[in-house]
Design a protein around this motif. Sequence first.
Motif, short mmCIF file in Angstrom:
data_model
loop_
_atom_site.label_atom_id
_atom_site.label_comp_id
_atom_site.label_asym_id
_atom_site.label_seq_id
_atom_site.Cartn_x
_atom_site.Cartn_y
_atom_site.Cartn_z
N THR A 173 56.73 61.71 77.10
CA THR A 173 56.98 62.89 76.63
C THR A 173 55.77 63.82 76.84
O THR A 173 55.87 65.14 76.93
CB THR A 173 57.05 62.79 75.01
OG1 THR A 173 58.00 61.66 74.67
CG2 THR A 173 57.10 63.84 74.18
N TRP A 174 54.51 63.60 76.89
CA TRP A 174 53.29 64.42 77.31
C TRP A 174 53.61 65.01 78.36
O TRP A 174 53.31 66.25 78.78
CB TRP A 174 52.25 63.56 77.19
CG TRP A 174 51.78 62.88 75.87
CD1 TRP A 174 52.36 63.58 74.57
CD2 TRP A 174 51.10 61.91 75.72
NE1 TRP A 174 51.79 62.78 73.64
CE2 TRP A 174 50.89 61.53 73.98
CE3 TRP A 174 50.39 61.12 76.48
CZ2 TRP A 174 50.09 60.80 73.56
CZ3 TRP A 174 49.29 60.01 75.84
CH2 TRP A 174 49.52 59.76 74.30
N GLU A 229 61.94 63.98 74.88
CA GLU A 229 61.97 62.97 73.84
C GLU A 229 62.87 61.74 74.41
O GLU A 229 63.95 61.97 74.44
CB GLU A 229 62.36 63.27 72.47
CG GLU A 229 61.36 64.16 71.62
CD GLU A 229 60.21 63.62 71.39
OE1 GLU A 229 59.93 62.16 71.34
OE2 GLU A 229 59.05 64.09 71.17
N PRO A 230 62.33 60.82 74.82
CA PRO A 230 63.19 59.66 75.57
C PRO A 230 64.03 59.11 74.43
O PRO A 230 64.97 58.18 74.77
CB PRO A 230 62.16 58.80 76.10
CG PRO A 230 60.83 58.94 75.59
CD PRO A 230 60.84 60.26 74.86
N ARG A 265 55.61 52.36 72.74
CA ARG A 265 55.94 53.86 72.14
C ARG A 265 54.59 54.68 72.58
O ARG A 265 54.60 55.78 73.14
CB ARG A 265 56.13 54.14 70.62
CG ARG A 265 57.45 53.69 70.13
CD ARG A 265 57.79 54.49 69.03
NE ARG A 265 58.94 53.83 68.24
CZ ARG A 265 59.51 54.06 67.15
NH1 ARG A 265 58.80 54.92 66.42
NH2 ARG A 265 60.80 53.69 66.70
N GLY A 266 53.46 54.22 72.17
CA GLY A 266 52.47 54.98 72.40
C GLY A 266 51.87 54.97 73.97
O GLY A 266 51.66 56.24 74.60
N ALA A 267 51.81 53.85 74.69
CA ALA A 267 51.65 53.89 75.97
C ALA A 267 52.49 54.13 77.15
O ALA A 267 52.14 54.36 78.34
CB ALA A 267 51.06 52.24 76.06
N ALA A 286 47.90 53.18 70.50
CA ALA A 286 47.14 52.91 71.84
C ALA A 286 48.01 53.49 72.96
O ALA A 286 49.16 53.72 72.97
CB ALA A 286 47.25 51.53 72.01
N THR A 287 47.15 54.39 74.05
CA THR A 287 47.67 55.18 74.94
C THR A 287 47.84 54.67 76.10
O THR A 287 48.27 55.08 77.24
CB THR A 287 47.02 56.34 75.10
OG1 THR A 287 45.59 56.32 75.23
CG2 THR A 287 46.93 57.20 73.69
#
Length: 512
Positions: free
Chosen positions: A109-110, A115-116, A101-103, A184-185
């Motif tokens: 989304t950014w 929104e996937p 989700r984060g990475a 975590a990105t």
Amino acid sequence: MFGTESSLSMFLNTLTPKFYVALTGTSSLISGLILIFEWWYFRKYGTSFIEQVSVSHLRPLLGGVDNSSPTNSNSSNSDADSNRQSVSECKVWRNPLNLFRGAEYNRYTWVTGREPLTYYDMNLSAQDHQTFFTCDSDHLRPADAIMQKAWRERNPQARISAAHEALELEDCATAYILLAEEEATTIVEAEKLFKQAVKAGEGCYRRSQQLQHHGAQYEAQHRRDTNVLVYIKRRLAMCSRKLGRTREAVKMMRDLMKEFPLLSMFNIHENLLESLLELQNYADVQAVLAKYDDISLPKSATICYTAALLKARAVSDKFSPEAASRRGLSTAEMNAVEAIHRAVEFNPHVPKYLLEMKSLILPPEHILKRGDSEAIAYAFFHLQHWKRVEGALNLLHCTWEGTFRMIPYPLEKGHLFYPYPICTETADRELLPTVFHEVSVYPKKELPFFILFTAGLCSFTAMLALLTHQFPELMGVFAKAFLSTLFAPLNFIMEKVESILPSSLWHQLTRI
């Protein structure tokens, strides 16, 4: 009688062209509104509103259903059986290759502002986390008690804050999981957190393993710790695969499958198949398929299409449809075509994504087997493997549509698998972001009769309104002639009745 005719003639003569314009315009407007509503209802629910109301409400009132009939009783029982079968076939599964989700999802989304993931998909993930990462004894460990609440929290920032709070108390494996998945990105950051989670998870697993036979509570705790450890190691292997260390990922997956052979619910073999295809280690891919492509085991698009890819690989580089039509198919080509037909029957949505006839989106966290969601998840990761095999996509393009000639229509029974379930469209619309993705539907629904009829009626009345506006006098003549012709049978019947009945009786009836 003559009074009736004269009054009708007088009424028709008093009608002006404006009346006909207003009449046809109003009819066109009403039929257009009905058409728009019917089209919207069909696109959303896959059925005609008028047809549904007619079947559900009007037919019982008109005596179309006889509950006392034994034939209907048998058919209702068979319908119930088919419904139960479709419900079991429409079970939603965790996507074995789901992204972080984060990475990954959040980065999408950014960049795009879209929104996937749907709310339904994320809600299923929350239920999975509560099932696999919590147990009744969590209140005995403060950090686990905090994480039990965190997994139920809908706000992502609140979940992340709760995970940090749990880590302040002790090394908590599930807290590291949440941070790796959502905070975590990058994959590198996620991998570091999962490595910390492994240390904490292995310690909890060893302690609970020693106490698992001391009671039901300890057994549930050990089961939870086992799920946590398997999840962490699997995600670590996926991190290695995403970072290009594919051989390391394969080794981790094989070790995990040997250590926990009974946890087939995670479908780790699908991760292994994808990694082996990346290494182009087709012999090992065939060995994995020999173990899992069994009649007693549940199938998946990964199993069926990977088997088709291996058989297509043997002939695809030299395959030519023109040459095959002249000399016929060889045994190897026939086997490849049959494997493709088998895969397409299992999931008919996949070929359009592999052939890039439909655009891909990010796969959801959950998939519906034989549905559009599974097709997206498969093609997202395996399209590159089909492109790598020379001629494989060409062979698929030439042969995949032939599958539908072998499947009985309207899908009352399958050819190699159970009949295709009718519930996939509804579930896929919940799993996939329909705002920017058009859900693939099989079999393609034909437009209901009422939509076609309303469209024709709307077009006809609109044309009449336009003609009446442009040529009012001519259309007035046509309208009078049409109404006179329409009422001619009624006038004929009235004349016959008047000739048969006595004049005095007819005079009394007309006065009434």
